[in-house]
Design an enzyme around this catalytic site. Structure first.
Site, PDB file in Angstrom:
ATOM      1  N   SER A 701       0.800  -1.234   0.000  1.00  0.00           N
ATOM      2  CA  SER A 701       0.000   0.000   0.000  1.00  0.00           C
ATOM      3  C   SER A 701       0.828   1.278   0.000  1.00  0.00           C
ATOM      4  O   SER A 701       0.301   2.375  -0.055  1.00  0.00           O
ATOM      5  CB  SER A 701      -0.974   0.004   1.171  1.00  0.00           C
ATOM      6  OG  SER A 701      -0.271   0.197   2.371  1.00  0.00           O
ATOM      7  N   LYS A 744      -6.450   4.299   8.869  1.00  0.00           N
ATOM      8  CA  LYS A 744      -5.554   5.239   8.197  1.00  0.00           C
ATOM      9  C   LYS A 744      -6.112   6.654   8.223  1.00  0.00           C
ATOM     10  O   LYS A 744      -5.381   7.624   8.427  1.00  0.00           O
ATOM     11  CB  LYS A 744      -5.303   4.787   6.756  1.00  0.00           C
ATOM     12  CG  LYS A 744      -4.394   3.563   6.695  1.00  0.00           C
ATOM     13  CD  LYS A 744      -4.233   3.054   5.280  1.00  0.00           C
ATOM     14  CE  LYS A 744      -3.295   1.856   5.257  1.00  0.00           C
ATOM     15  NZ  LYS A 744      -3.237   1.220   3.928  1.00  0.00           N
TER      16      LYS A 744
END
Ligand SMILES: Nc1ncnc2c1ncn2[C@@H]1O[C@H](COP(=O)(O)OP(=O)(O)OP(=O)(O)O)[C@@H](O)[C@H]1O
Ligand SMILES: [Mg+2]
Length: 794
Positions: A701, A744
């Protein structure tokens, strides 16, 4: 009225003594008194019982005359009326010294023995025997041998008398004072318990030396017998002693304790345990085991090692809540109140808990699902468990299985181990004190396994409703029904929970809190708790919103609220001290400024501004077990030959992303950095570094972030300091979706980020996050990494 004395004394001994003293000359013939089983000796006083009519008449007749008779032993003691042929030929002349009539017609007489006689012809047989008698004198020649024999006999006899009870001590004295060897022999012979024939032989022996010799043999034998007897006696005694010594000591101790008012401790202990067993409402199988062990305990001395082991075991047995249970409060409205009182928001989680309670209410015996709260530290997993217990009205126990590698920690050690103990499940049951508590199994994701057995399989037995009604701890070795226990597990991450365990649980995720939520939790819950915990009153301290904002943003950086609570606590503590010292009067208002003053140097900095000042640094977002974090990716270039160096303890996948990013940037360098020299990549080495070594870094990611960092480096355009990004990149520049969006986005807010670049294909995930959790965060959705470059670079 007839007066009948029991005994009639017929004569006075004085006359007999006179007769003896006169030493009447021996008549030619005398009445013969047969003796059935005894022998009399000259010069000794002999008591006799006279029962035969002819003997009674004999005695009566002699009492009327000179009192003299001859006593002769019979060869056959069985014969009722011995005739002349039955009697020995040697006897003793005696004078009846005293006579007593007994009511049954028989007589008791005391006869003083005089000289020894040999019997001649019998003159009459009726009414009693009468025979001629002639004196049979001693043959005595004084000699040293005779004297030695006398002394020997005296000494031996004294020894015998000392050891046996049937001889009177006066006799010992008498024997010691006799000088005449013949008299000595007679006296001793009369006192001995040898048989009649032997005594008769002694009587007939006229040679005094021979008689003494014979006597000394008899005495020696007698002494040996006596000694042997004593020896046997004392041996027997000592055997008894050994066994009984302890018993007697015990008895004595008991007596002393009773005297002191102390009960026998051992017995008291057994009694107490028995009472506790009676009171413990043990199920049958446990009761049997308890009774068996108690019986063993009773037989063991308290010093035995077994003793303590059994006692401890019994204590465990009686302390377990076999039958004790609390009644559930299944009032859903009440549960809602409790959950709201303890926790801010967490709506989804609370709803799920209420559903769970509703199902339990409708079907109390269905084995409900095992809830597993998953989320970063400090988000309220454990405290939710406590609230559930409180709402249900059940006891709460927390069991931490983090770091447990040995199944014995869960299931206990067998009792044969030294220091064995039940496992954590049974210990928690005892602490809970009811058989239906809420058990919180903390850190189920951090359980290990090694050669000591797999704790996960033991855990499985505990949690599995199909098995846990007969859970068997190794130490107890008895089945315990765990099916009424409500189990709730907690974990920080899902992927390390053993599959079979995860299968049996329903996971509920708690991602973490936004800054605003933290402020709310702080204001509504934590401040009040900390004021109280630090001994203050709400009238003494007040936190302003600015203070809470300052604490949340400048002093904590976490997904949960544990540090927030700690910092609030620290402020309360300092204020409490001032109050206690009398430094402040009235209410202390904690403003932002005051909070900073009290907490000291700022702990958390918005780093992006500083870090992203130069080209080549981009802010990424990472998911971590603690709830997500920002991650800086730095790229630099130096003169070289086109090599790529990657540092920062990256995993393989992340290294590959770096390589792919570099290839993409190289391939698109005309668009990204139009001014760059064509040969730049051939003349430079590129170094990609990801600082903060402690955070484990892997996964795809970071692709977007790497591409942006490298683009920034070669174009010389710095990355915007309020932008963070996440997403996987293909070699062709496609942006692929990633996970952990919620964590996140929270991490981005904590770091003061305003705009987050995410893959277009994650749009759905973002939209699922409640609006209030997103705060004022702006999302930029991208399909192509080129779009990300546009949004990120200045
Ligand atoms: N939503 C909330 N409302 C009020 N207080 C909360 C909330 N969330 C957490 N807290 C408080 O934060 C503190 C820490 O929570 P807790 O101990 O439950 O964390 P946890 O999730 O179990 O963490 P860990 O994974 O480290 O065990 C507790 O005092 C708890 O009451
Ligand atoms: Mg916890």
């Amino acid at each position: 009225m007839e007066s009948s004395p029991v005994l009639e004394v017929v004569d006075s001994p004085l006359q007999a003594e006179d007769a003896i003293r006169a030493h009447a000359p021996l008549p030619e013939a005398l009445p013969i008194l047969p003796l059935r089983d005894t022998v009399t000796f000259p010069e000794t006083l002999t008591p006799l019982a006279v029962g035969q009519p002819r003997s009674v008449q004999l005695v009566n007749d002699v009492l009327g005359a000179n009192r003299m008779l001859a006593m002769v032993a019979s060869r056959d003691p069985e014969k009722e009326e011995p005739g002349p042929e039955d009697l020995y030929e040697v006897g003793v002349v005696g004078a009846v010294a005293r006579m007593v009539k007994v009511p049954d017609g028989s007589l008791r007489i005391l006869v003083q023995g005089m000289q020894r006689v040999r019997l001649g012809d019998y003159l009459a047989e009726r009414p009693y025997l009468v025979a001629r008698v002639s004196e049979l004198p001693d043959v005595l020649e004084p000699s040293p041998e005779l004297e030695a024999l006398s002394r020997n006999v005296q000494r031996t006899f004294t020894e015998i008398v000392e050891q046996i009870p049937y001889l009177p001590e006066e006799l010992q004295l008498a024997v010691a004072n006799i000088d005449d060897p013949s008299t000595l022999a007679h006296l001793i012979a009369g006192a001995l318990r040898t048989d009649t024939a032997e005594k008769q032989r002694l009587l007939e022996e006229v040679d005094v030396a021979k008689r003494l010799r014979h006597l000394s043999q008899i005495l020696a034998h007698e002494l040996e017998v006596v000694q042997l007897g004593t020896q046997i006696q004392s041996q027997v005694q000592s055997e008894i002693d050994k066994g009984q010594r302890e018993f007697f000591l015990r008895q004595q101790m008991k007596a002393i304790q009773e005297e002191l008012g102390e009960e026998d401790e051992q017995q008291a202990e057994v009694n107490e345990l028995r009472e506790r067993i009676e009171g413990a409402e043990l199920p049958e199988h446990a009761r049997k085991a308890a009774d068996r062990e108690l019986a063993r305990l009773e037989k063991l001395p308290p010093a035995a090692a077994e003793h303590g082991v059994i006692r401890t075991y019994l204590e465990w047995l009686v302390e377990l809540p076999w039958a004790k249970e609390t009644e559930d409060n299944l009032d859903v409205a009440h549960a809602r109140e409790v959950l709201d009182a303890d926790h801010y928001d967490l709506e989804k989680v609370k709803d799920r808990i209420l559903e769970y309670l509703a199902v339990r209410k409708l079907n109390p015996h269905s084995p409900g699902p095992i809830l597993c709260f998953v989320g970063p530290p400090g988000v309220g997993k454990t405290s939710l468990g406590k609230s559930i217990a409180r709402a249900l009205g059940r006891e709460f126990e927390r069991i931490s299985v983090g770091g447990v590698r040995d199944e014995a920690e869960i299931r206990g050690h067998r009792r044969t181990y030294i220091g064995a103990m039940p496992g954590t499940i049974v210990r928690a049951l005892r602490d809970a004190g009811s058989r239906n508590p809420v058990f919180m199994i903390d850190e189920i994701d951090k359980m290990g396994a090694d050669f000591r057995g797999d704790p996960a399989s033991a855990m499985l037995e505990v949690l599995d409703p199909a098995q846990n009604d007969s859970f068997r701890d190794h130490y107890l070795d008895l089945e315990f029904d765990l099916s009424d226990v409500v189990f709730i597990a907690t974990a920080n991450v899902l992927d390390t929970i053993p599959g079979p365990l995860l299968d049996r649980m329903e996971t509920i995720e708690l991602a973490g809190y936004t800054l605003e939520e933290k402020r709310q939790i702080g204001r509504r819950y934590l401040v009040g708790r900390q004021i109280e915990a630090n001994g203050l009153k709400p009238s003494q301290i007040e936190f302003s919103d600015a203070a809470l904002t300052a604490i949340v943003e400048e002093y904590t950086r976490e997904a949960g609220v544990r540090n927030l609570e700690r910092q609030i606590g620290a402020i309360c503590r300092k204020v409490a001290r001032d109050v206690a010292e009398g430094k402040v009067k009235g209410k202390v208002r904690v403003s932002g400024k005051k909070a900073r003053e009290l907490l000291g140097r700022r702990r958390v900095f918005a780093e992006q501004r500083r870090r992203t000042k130069d080209p080549g640094v981009a802010t990424g977002l990472a998911w971590t077990p603690t709830g997500g974090d920002v991650l800086f990716i730095e790229a630099t270039a130096m003169a070289g030959s086109g090599r790529l160096t990657i540092t920062g303890q990256l995993g393989e996948v992340m290294k590959e992303s770096a390589q792919a990013a570099l290839s993409y940037v190289r391939g698109h360098c005309a668009q990204i950095a139009p001014k760059l020299d064509e040969g730049w990549f051939g003349e430079h080495d590129v170094h990609v570094h990801v600082p903060a070594g402690a955070v484990p870094k892997d996964g795809p990611s970071a692709g977007v972030t790497m591409t942006v960092a490298l683009s920034s480096l070669i174009s010389g355009r710095p990355v915007r300091n309020d932008v963070a990004m996440t997403g996987e990149v293909t070699l062709t520049g496609q942006v692929l979706p990633i996970g952990g969006l919620k964590e996140k986005s929270l991490a981005a807010q904590r770091a003061g980020i305003k705009k987050v670049i995410v893959p277009e294909r994650n749009r759905g995930d973002v939209e699922e996050i409640p609006a209030h959790e997103l705060g004022d965060l702006e999302f930029v959705y991208v399909d192509e990494v080129s779009q990300a470059l546009g949004a990120a670079l200045r």
